[in-house]
Design an enzyme around this catalytic site. Structure first.
Site, PDB file in Angstrom:
ATOM      1  N   CYS A   1      13.757  10.677   6.561  1.00  0.00           N
ATOM      2  CA  CYS A   1      13.750  10.188   7.949  1.00  0.00           C
ATOM      3  C   CYS A   1      15.133  10.320   8.590  1.00  0.00           C
ATOM      4  CB  CYS A   1      13.274   8.749   7.987  1.00  0.00           C
ATOM      5  SG  CYS A   1      14.097   7.718   6.792  1.00  0.00           S
ATOM      6  N   GLU A  29      10.322   0.845  10.080  1.00  0.00           N
ATOM      7  CA  GLU A  29      11.290   1.914   9.773  1.00  0.00           C
ATOM      8  C   GLU A  29      10.589   3.218  10.075  1.00  0.00           C
ATOM      9  OE1 GLU A  29      14.345   1.589   8.735  1.00  0.00           O
ATOM     10  OE2 GLU A  29      14.493  -0.373   7.771  1.00  0.00           O
ATOM     11  N   GLU A  47      10.463  15.587  15.171  1.00  0.00           N
ATOM     12  CA  GLU A  47      10.761  15.508  13.739  1.00  0.00           C
ATOM     13  C   GLU A  47       9.889  16.506  12.973  1.00  0.00           C
ATOM     14  OE1 GLU A  47       9.571  11.894  11.700  1.00  0.00           O
ATOM     15  OE2 GLU A  47      11.562  11.824  10.816  1.00  0.00           O
ATOM     16  N   LYS A  95       0.839  -1.208   0.000  1.00  0.00           N
ATOM     17  CA  LYS A  95       0.000   0.000   0.000  1.00  0.00           C
ATOM     18  C   LYS A  95       0.874   1.259   0.000  1.00  0.00           C
ATOM     19  CE  LYS A  95      -1.823   2.846   2.984  1.00  0.00           C
ATOM     20  NZ  LYS A  95      -1.853   4.100   2.257  1.00  0.00           N
TER      21      LYS A  95
END
Ligand code: NDP
Length: 496
Positions: free
Chosen positions: A309, A275, A406, A201
């Site tokens: 990331c 992850e 983040e 997906k």
């Protein structure tokens, strides 16, 4: 734009005005992409209409125009895709010799190379990243991952000497929007090489290269059901995670969703790898080659608009070279061209979505309220679309949210340090543990520092270098499991 005086640099504004005294003639890539007005779900080797007949639009973040629409997969469609993957696993793929599986994977790699230009253009149009990056990084690396894992398909006995590696079965794979085709390749290639079938997906805002990949897989004549690609929102991902006939979930995305997935999977027999996010420290020592380090800072945080990331979103500079580093960094930042992702001059393209731009702008406010000094470049940005001038926060502290959370945009929080021990302590003082960077002239210092930083990947005197042979993944709240390299095979096998 906000300009701040920083007492330690004595440098209220940039001396160089590239936006007025320098300009480039536009160099746009020809946008001859073959984007269909609508894409169905790819299940059992065919494009099929979603059970509920619903579709959603995908837009170009650089001009807010609709590019196409894709199917919204319901739980019924997820079930259909998992059934197709199970049947393909039982009847064909798990029985096929590795040498034969490898041929299919090589074929996918070659077709990706043949269609690289078209895929690069679509990646930039759908996601907003500069064409230079999709052309030179995303698409070639995606093909390289398929080439690399194709090579392992018939050599699993050598990957795990003395053990027998068995596939897990059907993998559900969920990917984010920052490297759409590349993340699909990271997931699909090792799963196929080890004999698993799968349902993938893609993210809601960047489904198009995944649907192109579905065409590639169809054209490579993969047996029906081995790879299924279904589009949809978070609910589609959740339905995949919770489907009882899934053997493994591979997820790349935010730590928040990763935690929800981990909770959902904890009481089940399913394998999983995650992850997740990061907040990497890029550490500049006084003995570093400063000009080279400045390029590393730029690449570390402004590559892909900072939607990375492992981005070097925290900059730690040794106090003795602070003025020099920040001065050179601001000068270099002023040269960055923000604009049309399809223009080959563009360094920083469009922010992936309106929501993401709002999130970044919110952090720009938060940082100022917390007391850090915001500095942004003076470049022009397009009047429509989602764009953000490259930004840095001077005088950030360890407790600031801009240092801890983040942002996932072109924003770097800057702190100083005096000793290596202080740099290590600051670098590790975060819930994340994905990546880091160290810049120094001394090899011994590289070993000393990198072995003490809690991160899965650390670059020394470089940043954001990726290779299919090299494992990637995190510690702490950045996830578990590795992708890439020999290590990337392990999450898809059971060893006997
Ligand atoms: P999200 O976690 O929101 O989404 C990732 C994927 O999960 C998307 O396909 C999303 O679908 C889907 N999803 C959303 N909710 C659920 C759910 N409840 N169950 C199952 N699937 C769900 O992250 P973003 O897409 O916003 O990506 C940005 C984040 O990803 C950043 O935090 C970044 O650090 C991280 N990331 C980590 C990487 C790594 O390797 N460690 C690499 C790249 C990104 P939808 O798009 O429809 O919402």
């Amino acid at each position: 734009m906000s300009k701040a005086v920083d007492s330690r640099t004595d440098r209220p504004e940039s001396k160089i005005r590239f936006s007025t005294s320098w300009s480039y003639a536009p160099a746009p890539e020809t946008a001859k992409a073959t984007i269909a007005p609508r894409y169905d779900l790819f299940i059992n080797g065919k494009f099929v209409t979603p059970a509920k007949g619903k579709y959603f639009a995908t837009t170009n973040p650089a001009n807010e125009k609709k590019l196409s629409e894709v199917g919204e997969a319901s739980a019924e469609d997820v079930n259909k895709a998992v059934k197709a993957a199970r049947s393909a696993y039982d009847k064909v793929w798990s029985k096929m010799p590795g040498k034969e599986r490898g041929k299919y994977i090589y074929r996918i790699a070659r077709i990706l190379q043949e269609r690289a230009r078209e895929l690069s253009i679509i990646e930039s149009m759908d996601g907003g990243k500069p064409i230079r990056e999709s052309r030179d990084v995303d698409i070639p690396l995606a093909a390289a991952h398929f080439f690399y894992y194709a090579g392992w398909a018939d050599k699993l006995d050598y990957a795990f000497p003395g053990r027998t590696a068995r596939p897990l079965g059907v993998a559900g794979q969920i990917i984010p929007w920052n490297f759409p085709l590349l993340m699909a390749a990271w997931k699909i290639a090792p799963a196929l090489a080890t004999g698993n079938t799968l349902v993938l997906k893609p993210a809601e805002t960047t489904p198009l290269t995944a649907m192109k990949l579905a065409e590639v897989i169809r054209d490579a004549d993969l047996p029906p059901g081995v790879v299924n690609i279904i589009t949809g929102a978070g609910e589609t991902g959740a339905a995949l995670v919770n489907h009882p006939d899934i053997d493994k979930i591979a997820f790349t995305g935010s730590t928040e969703v990763g935690k929800a997935i981990q909770k959902a999977l904890a009481p089940t027999r399913k394998h999983y790898s995650l992850e997740l996010g990061g907040k990497a420290a890029n550490i500049i020592f006084e003995d570093a080659t400063i000009d080279q380090a400045v390029e590393g800072i730029i690449n570390g945080i402004f590559f892909n608009q900072g939607h990375v990331c492992c981005a070097g979103s925290r900059l730690l500079v040794q106090e003795s070279v602070y003025k020099t580093v920040i001065g050179k960094l601001q000068d270099r930042m002023e040269t960055l061209v923000v604009g049309d992702p399809l223009d080959k001059n563009t360094d920083i393209g469009a922010i992936n979505s309106k929501i993401q731009l709002e999130k970044i702008n919110e952090y720009l406010e938060i940082g100022q309220k917390e007391g850090a000094n915001l500095w942004q470049t003076s470049c022009d940005i397009p009047s429509s679309g989602y764009f953000c001038r490259p930004a840095l926060f001077l005088n950030a502290t360890q407790s600031h949210r801009i240092t801890q959370e983040e942002i996932f945009g072109p924003v770097v929080a800057i702190q100083t340090f005096r000793t290596p021990a202080e740099a290590i302590e600051k670098a590790n003082n975060t819930p994340y543990g994905l990546s880091g960077g160290v810049w120094t002239d001394k090899g011994s210092k590289i070993f000393k520092i990198t072995t003490k930083i809690q991160a899965g990947v650390i670059w020394a005197n470089t940043y954001n270098k990726f290779d299919p042979t090299s494992p990637f993944g995190g510690y702490k709240e950045s996830g578990m499991g590795r992708e890439g390299g020999l290590h990337g095979l392990a999450p898809y096998v059971e060893l006997n």
